[in-house]
Design a protein around this motif. Structure first.
Motif, PDB file in Angstrom:
ATOM      1  N   GLY A 145       0.793  -1.227   0.000  1.00  0.00           N
ATOM      2  CA  GLY A 145       0.000   0.000   0.000  1.00  0.00           C
ATOM      3  C   GLY A 145       0.818   1.266   0.000  1.00  0.00           C
ATOM      4  O   GLY A 145       0.279   2.362   0.232  1.00  0.00           O
ATOM      5  N   ALA A 146       2.118   1.159  -0.251  1.00  0.00           N
ATOM      6  CA  ALA A 146       2.985   2.343  -0.278  1.00  0.00           C
ATOM      7  C   ALA A 146       3.031   2.928  -1.683  1.00  0.00           C
ATOM      8  O   ALA A 146       2.636   2.288  -2.668  1.00  0.00           O
ATOM      9  CB  ALA A 146       4.385   1.975   0.187  1.00  0.00           C
ATOM     10  N   SER A 147       3.545   4.150  -1.775  1.00  0.00           N
ATOM     11  CA  SER A 147       3.631   4.815  -3.075  1.00  0.00           C
ATOM     12  C   SER A 147       5.048   5.205  -3.452  1.00  0.00           C
ATOM     13  O   SER A 147       5.265   5.785  -4.505  1.00  0.00           O
ATOM     14  CB  SER A 147       2.737   6.064  -3.093  1.00  0.00           C
ATOM     15  N   SER A 148       6.027   4.880  -2.581  1.00  0.00           N
ATOM     16  CA  SER A 148       7.411   5.226  -2.892  1.00  0.00           C
ATOM     17  C   SER A 148       8.368   4.402  -2.062  1.00  0.00           C
ATOM     18  O   SER A 148       7.995   3.835  -1.027  1.00  0.00           O
ATOM     19  CB  SER A 148       7.668   6.715  -2.634  1.00  0.00           C
ATOM     20  N   PHE A 149       9.621   4.364  -2.496  1.00  0.00           N
ATOM     21  CA  PHE A 149      10.684   3.711  -1.740  1.00  0.00           C
ATOM     22  C   PHE A 149      10.814   4.336  -0.361  1.00  0.00           C
ATOM     23  O   PHE A 149      10.914   3.631   0.650  1.00  0.00           O
ATOM     24  CB  PHE A 149      12.003   3.839  -2.514  1.00  0.00           C
ATOM     25  N   ASP A 150      10.813   5.666  -0.305  1.00  0.00           N
ATOM     26  CA  ASP A 150      10.979   6.357   0.983  1.00  0.00           C
ATOM     27  C   ASP A 150       9.855   6.013   1.949  1.00  0.00           C
ATOM     28  O   ASP A 150      10.089   5.868   3.155  1.00  0.00           O
ATOM     29  CB  ASP A 150      11.034   7.871   0.766  1.00  0.00           C
ATOM     30  N   GLU A 151       8.640   5.882   1.445  1.00  0.00           N
ATOM     31  CA  GLU A 151       7.524   5.554   2.324  1.00  0.00           C
ATOM     32  C   GLU A 151       7.691   4.153   2.918  1.00  0.00           C
ATOM     33  O   GLU A 151       7.449   3.933   4.110  1.00  0.00           O
ATOM     34  CB  GLU A 151       6.205   5.650   1.557  1.00  0.00           C
ATOM     35  N   VAL A 152       8.111   3.209   2.094  1.00  0.00           N
ATOM     36  CA  VAL A 152       8.330   1.845   2.576  1.00  0.00           C
ATOM     37  C   VAL A 152       9.398   1.820   3.672  1.00  0.00           C
ATOM     38  O   VAL A 152       9.217   1.210   4.736  1.00  0.00           O
ATOM     39  CB  VAL A 152       8.752   0.920   1.404  1.00  0.00           C
ATOM     40  N   VAL A 153      10.508   2.500   3.422  1.00  0.00           N
ATOM     41  CA  VAL A 153      11.648   2.423   4.336  1.00  0.00           C
ATOM     42  C   VAL A 153      11.459   3.311   5.557  1.00  0.00           C
ATOM     43  O   VAL A 153      11.626   2.866   6.705  1.00  0.00           O
ATOM     44  CB  VAL A 153      12.952   2.778   3.593  1.00  0.00           C
ATOM     45  N   HIS A 154      11.104   4.562   5.341  1.00  0.00           N
ATOM     46  CA  HIS A 154      11.079   5.519   6.445  1.00  0.00           C
ATOM     47  C   HIS A 154       9.770   5.520   7.224  1.00  0.00           C
ATOM     48  O   HIS A 154       9.771   5.675   8.444  1.00  0.00           O
ATOM     49  CB  HIS A 154      11.388   6.925   5.917  1.00  0.00           C
ATOM     50  N   ASP A 155       8.640   5.315   6.531  1.00  0.00           N
ATOM     51  CA  ASP A 155       7.353   5.328   7.229  1.00  0.00           C
ATOM     52  C   ASP A 155       6.960   3.943   7.751  1.00  0.00           C
ATOM     53  O   ASP A 155       6.467   3.813   8.868  1.00  0.00           O
ATOM     54  CB  ASP A 155       6.251   5.860   6.303  1.00  0.00           C
ATOM     55  N   PHE A 156       7.203   2.913   6.916  1.00  0.00           N
ATOM     56  CA  PHE A 156       6.805   1.562   7.314  1.00  0.00           C
ATOM     57  C   PHE A 156       7.922   0.828   8.045  1.00  0.00           C
ATOM     58  O   PHE A 156       7.663  -0.155   8.740  1.00  0.00           O
ATOM     59  CB  PHE A 156       6.381   0.745   6.092  1.00  0.00           C
ATOM     60  N   GLY A 157       9.153   1.259   7.873  1.00  0.00           N
ATOM     61  CA  GLY A 157      10.268   0.604   8.553  1.00  0.00           C
ATOM     62  C   GLY A 157      10.723  -0.690   7.923  1.00  0.00           C
ATOM     63  O   GLY A 157      11.405  -1.496   8.555  1.00  0.00           O
ATOM     64  N   ILE A 158      10.365  -0.924   6.650  1.00  0.00           N
ATOM     65  CA  ILE A 158      10.743  -2.160   5.953  1.00  0.00           C
ATOM     66  C   ILE A 158      12.116  -1.981   5.319  1.00  0.00           C
ATOM     67  O   ILE A 158      12.408  -0.964   4.686  1.00  0.00           O
ATOM     68  CB  ILE A 158       9.699  -2.515   4.879  1.00  0.00           C
ATOM     69  N   ASN A 159      12.962  -2.993   5.471  1.00  0.00           N
ATOM     70  CA  ASN A 159      14.308  -2.969   4.906  1.00  0.00           C
ATOM     71  C   ASN A 159      14.610  -4.269   4.180  1.00  0.00           C
ATOM     72  O   ASN A 159      13.910  -5.287   4.360  1.00  0.00           O
ATOM     73  CB  ASN A 159      15.343  -2.755   6.013  1.00  0.00           C
TER      74      ASN A 159
END
Length: 357
Positions: free
Chosen positions: A139-153
Motif C-alpha cells: 500500500g505504499a507509493s514510494s521507496f521512501d515511504e516503505v523504508v522511512h514510514d513503514f520501517g521495511i528494509n
C-alpha cells in the motif's frame, strides 16, 4: 489433552517464524517449557529443554520454521521484490496476504501481486507467473515511504497470513504452517505429558529445516542425542488425483510412521519399535514410504557417529501454502505415540537400535 493441543496449534500456526527468523516460535517453546527443564540454545538458534533424568539422551524435536520469504529489493514506486525461503509452488501465491516483520517488530500487511491479466496476452495468461515476476504490495507509493514510514528494509522476513480456523466438520482445522507447527506443538505437549522417564529426555525445536535441514546439523552436535524422534507435518495424499488404495497419508487414519524418503532411510528397528508401541497402546497409525521429500532425520541420522531416528507425522493437505488442513485426531495420536516412546526408550531399548555386532 484436546484443549491443550488446540491452544498450542492456534498460537504456533499464527506465529511469524520463517527460516532464520524463528523468534516467535522459540518464545512460545520457552514460555511453555520454562518450568519443565533446563533451557538452552545452540549457535544457530535451535532451542532445547533438558528434562533431566538418567540414561540415554532421547531427543523429541520438531522444526520451528515455516516456508516464507525475504524482502530482496524495493522498487522506486514502493513495491517489494522477494526471494523464497523453502519450497513454494507459484500457483498458490497470487492474491494471498503476507506480513513483513520489521526490525522493530512491527508487522506490515501486504498482498502478493503481479501484472493484472487484463494487460497480458492470451498466451501469457496461460502461464504460471514465476516468483521473480511477482511482487508484494504493502500500500505504499514510494521507496521512501516503505523504508522511512513503514520501517521495511532489505532482508526483512515475510510470512503468510492465515488464521487458525475450525471447519464445518468436527476436529478438522485449517491454518498456515502446519508444516511444522504440528511437530512443535507435539514436542512441547509430549514433554508436558511424559513425566519421569528412564532416559534423559530432551525436547527441541530446530531452525532452518525448510532450506536444507540445516539446524539439525548443529543441533546434533550441541545435544549429542542417542536417539531422535522427529515430529513433522508431511503432505497428505488423500485428495483427488491419488489412488485411494495407495494412500499413505490420509486424514483421520492416524499418525504417520515414515520408513523412507529422499533424505533418510528410517532406522528399521526404530520404526518397528514405534509400530509395536502404537499397537500396544492402541494408537491408530499409517506406515509411509515416500519417493521424495525430507525431514530433519536426513541430517540427524548422519551426525556424530550416526544417530537412530524415527519420523512421526500428522498428514496435512496443501502444506507449503496459506491454507493447510489437518484432522486434530491425527495430531493427538502423534502426541500419544511420541509420549509413549519418550517413556519407553530406556537404555536397553535405545541400545538395541544400533547393536550390529
Amino acid at each position: 489433552m484436546r484443549d491443550k493441543a488446540l491452544s498450542l496449534l492456534k498460537e504456533l500456526t499464527e506465529a511469524h517464524s520463517v527460516p532464520g527468523h524463528e523468534d516467535e516460535v522459540r518464545a512460545i517453546f520457552v514460555d511453555e517449557l520454562s518450568e519443565t527443564g533446563e533451557l538452552s540454545a545452540d549457535g544457530n538458534g535451535s532451542v532445547f529443554c533438558d528434562c533431566g533424568g538418567e540414561g540415554p539422551r532421547v531427543l523429541v524435536a520438531g522444526h520451528m520454521d515455516e516456508v516464507g520469504f525475504l524482502v530482496q529489493s524495493i522498487t522506486p514506486e514502493g513495491f517489494l521484490r522477494f526471494v523464497p525461503l523453502g519450497g513454494w509452488w507459484e500457483h498458490s501465491l497470487l492474491s494471498q496476504r503476507v506480513e513483513v516483520r520489521t526490525k522493530s517488530g512491527d508487522k506490515i500487511v501486504g498482498v502478493v501481486a503481479s501484472m493484472p491479466p487484463h494487460f497480458l496476452s492470451p498466451a501469457q495468461r496461460q502461464q504460471v507467473q514465476s516468483i521473480d515476476q511477482l511482487f508484494i504490495d504493502v500500500g505504499a507509493s514510494s521507496f521512501d515511504e516503505v523504508v522511512h514510514d513503514f520501517g521495511i528494509n532489505l532482508g526483512d522476513p515475510v510470512a503468510p497470513v492465515s488464521a487458525f480456523t475450525s471447519m464445518a466438520k468436527d476436529d478438522i482445522y485449517m491454518a498456515k504452517a502446519f508444516d511444522n507447527r504440528v511437530g512443535m506443538a507435539g514436542a512441547i505437549h509430549s514433554g508436558l505429558l511424559a513425566g519421569a522417564t528412564d532416559n534423559r529426555l530432551i525436547l527441541g525445536g530446530t531452525v532452518q529445516e525448510e532450506v536444507g535441514l540445516r539446524g539439525a546439523k548443529s543441533a546434533a552436535n550441541f545435544i549429542k542425542p542417542d536417539a531422535v524422534v522427529v515430529l513433522e507435518g508431511p503432505p497428505a495424499d488423500d485428495t483427488p488425483g491419488f489412488p485411494r488404495m495407495e494412500c499413505q497419508g490420509q486424514l483421520g487414519a492416524g499418525v504417520q510412521i515414515r520408513m523412507f524418503d529422499s533424505s533418510a532411510i528410517g532406522n528399521p528397528r526404530f520404526a518397528e519399535f514405534a509400530i509395536e508401541t502404537a499397537k500396544r497402546e492402541g494408537i491408530p497409525y499409517q506406515v509411509t514410504v515416500r519417493r521424495s521429500g525430507g525431514t530433519d532425520a536426513g541430517s540427524f541420522h548422519l551426525a556424530n557417529e550416526g544417530i537412530p531416528c524415527v519420523v512421526l507425522g500428522v498428514p496435512a493437505r496443501y502444506i507449503h501454502s496459506h491454507n493447510a488442513i489437518i484432522d486434530l485426531n491425527d495430531h493427538l495420536h502423534m502426541v500419544a505415540l511420541a509420549t509413549a516412546l519418550a517413556r519407553q526408550l530406556d537404555e536397553k531399548a535405545v541400545g538395541e537400535l544400533t547393536r550390529y555386532l
